[in-house]
Design a protein around this motif. Structure first.
Motif, mmCIF file in Angstrom:
data_model
loop_
_atom_site.group_PDB
_atom_site.id
_atom_site.type_symbol
_atom_site.label_atom_id
_atom_site.label_comp_id
_atom_site.label_asym_id
_atom_site.label_seq_id
_atom_site.Cartn_x
_atom_site.Cartn_y
_atom_site.Cartn_z
ATOM 1 N N GLY A 169 0.818 -1.211 0.000
ATOM 2 C CA GLY A 169 0.000 0.000 0.000
ATOM 3 C C GLY A 169 0.852 1.261 0.000
ATOM 4 N N ALA A 170 1.943 1.248 0.785
ATOM 5 C CA ALA A 170 2.840 2.406 0.830
ATOM 6 C C ALA A 170 3.476 2.648 -0.535
ATOM 7 N N LEU A 171 3.894 1.570 -1.199
ATOM 8 C CA LEU A 171 4.489 1.700 -2.529
ATOM 9 C C LEU A 171 3.488 2.282 -3.516
ATOM 10 N N VAL A 172 2.258 1.812 -3.465
ATOM 11 C CA VAL A 172 1.218 2.323 -4.366
ATOM 12 C C VAL A 172 0.997 3.813 -4.134
ATOM 13 N N VAL A 173 0.911 4.222 -2.861
ATOM 14 C CA VAL A 173 0.683 5.637 -2.538
ATOM 15 C C VAL A 173 1.826 6.506 -3.052
ATOM 16 N N VAL A 174 3.061 6.104 -2.790
ATOM 17 C CA VAL A 174 4.213 6.904 -3.216
ATOM 18 C C VAL A 174 4.296 6.952 -4.738
#
Length: 327
Positions: A169-174
């Motif tokens: 999820g963090a990778l998708v957001v960034v």
């Protein structure tokens, strides 16, 4: 909706389904799933670094400073005040952005290796402060994240697959933030600066202000990711989170190997560099001191020699070769 859009949508849907289901192929708390988590985390970190380095060509070697600030901020808030890491991550992002602003004000007028050296010095200063201020950071001994019962509120899970989805999820957001910036006016200004900073100033771009905005966003995101690292590892020290080689250089290396300035490059780079490093350590670390690092470094050099622009440039090169053969 056009046919290419349909294909792109279907491809993204398949990729998302694969990414979500991938951890079920590994043991819930095994070594493999931890490597996947670290690959996702470093992909996100390289993507954050990509905002200032890939779009504006400001090669930072001090991003470990923001990462360490994030790790310590959320951990200290949790230890001393019992504040959930979710709020700690927000506080970390604010402090990381402020730190990026402070270091950018005097350095963003610099270019090339002068800027890289200035950021490198900032990262090293933060590492020294972290080791010296033992009463707050634990110094060289390090600091442990308090562990309680697994809960989403504490970002602590009994099943490592939950950490995987959090990192994903963090990778998708960034990545979404990177793509949004790249397609925005800010992104066009950054790329104008990358191509020719003097020409960009002539047409009215405030180059210093534009680069500072990018640096603040990048620093804030990197600090927030430091919180995820702390909650995943449960222990760290200044040499780990403020380390130039372990954090700053690795971010840059991942983005460069994958394809700097592209959205997919840091992801490809992370899923190549992190597993390769672990494999080299497992196979060669017992053979001789430093042999695993030597083999790992040689393999990276070979990859960069084959395609200096990264993995993202290999596809277009293959297509050009095929077109020549057809002629």
């Amino acid at each position: 909706m056009s046919a290419p859009s349909l294909r792109q949508t279907a491809g993204l849907a398949l990729l998302a389904a694969f990414a979500i289901a991938l951890p079920f192929a590994f043991e819930p708390r095994g070594y493999g799933i931890r490597i996947l988590c670290l690959a996702l985390l470093f992909a996100a970190m390289a993507q954050a670094w990509n905002i200032v380095a890939g779009l504006a060509n400001q090669i930072s070697l001090g991003h470990a400073a923001f990462f360490g600030i994030g790790a310590y901020t959320s951990t200290l808030l949790l230890i001393h005040f019992g504040i959930t890491p979710w709020l700690g991550m927000m506080a970390a992002a604010v402090l990381g952005g402020l730190a990026a602003l402070l270091i950018s004000l005097p350095t963003m007028r610099l270019r090339g290796h002068y800027f890289a050296l200035a950021t490198l010095a900032f990262g090293e200063v933060m590492r020294v402060i972290g080791n010296s201020w033992g009463g707050l950071t634990g110094g060289p001994v390090g600091i442990s994240v308090p562990y309680a019962k697994p809960s989403l509120g504490l970002m602590q899970f009994a099943d490592t697959r939950a950490s995987y989805w959090l990192m994903l999820g963090a990778l998708v957001v960034v990545t979404v933030i990177f793509v949004a910036i790249k397609r925005s006016r800010l992104g066009y200004r950054l790329r104008a600066i990358k191509e020719n900073a003097d020409a960009a100033e002539v047409i009215g771009v405030d180059t210093t202000r534009t680069k500072i905005i990018a640096a603040v966003i990048s620093g804030a995101l990197t600090a927030a990711l430091g919180t995820l690292y702390a909650q995943f590892q449960f222990f760290f020290d200044p040499d780990t989170v403020f380390g130039v080689a372990s954090i700053s250089v690795r971010m840059a290396m991942i983005a460069i190997v994958g394809g700097i300035g592209t959205a997919a490059g840091p992801i490809l780079g992370a899923f190549f560099v992190i597993p390769l490093e672990e494999i080299a350590n497992q196979v060669f670390s017992a053979q001789a001191a430093g042999l695993s690092q030597l083999v790992f470094g040689v393999l990276l050099i070979l990859v960069i020699l084959v395609e200096p622009r990264g993995f993202m440039a290999i596809g277009p090169r293959i297509r050009r070769l095929l077109r020549r053969e057809e002629r």
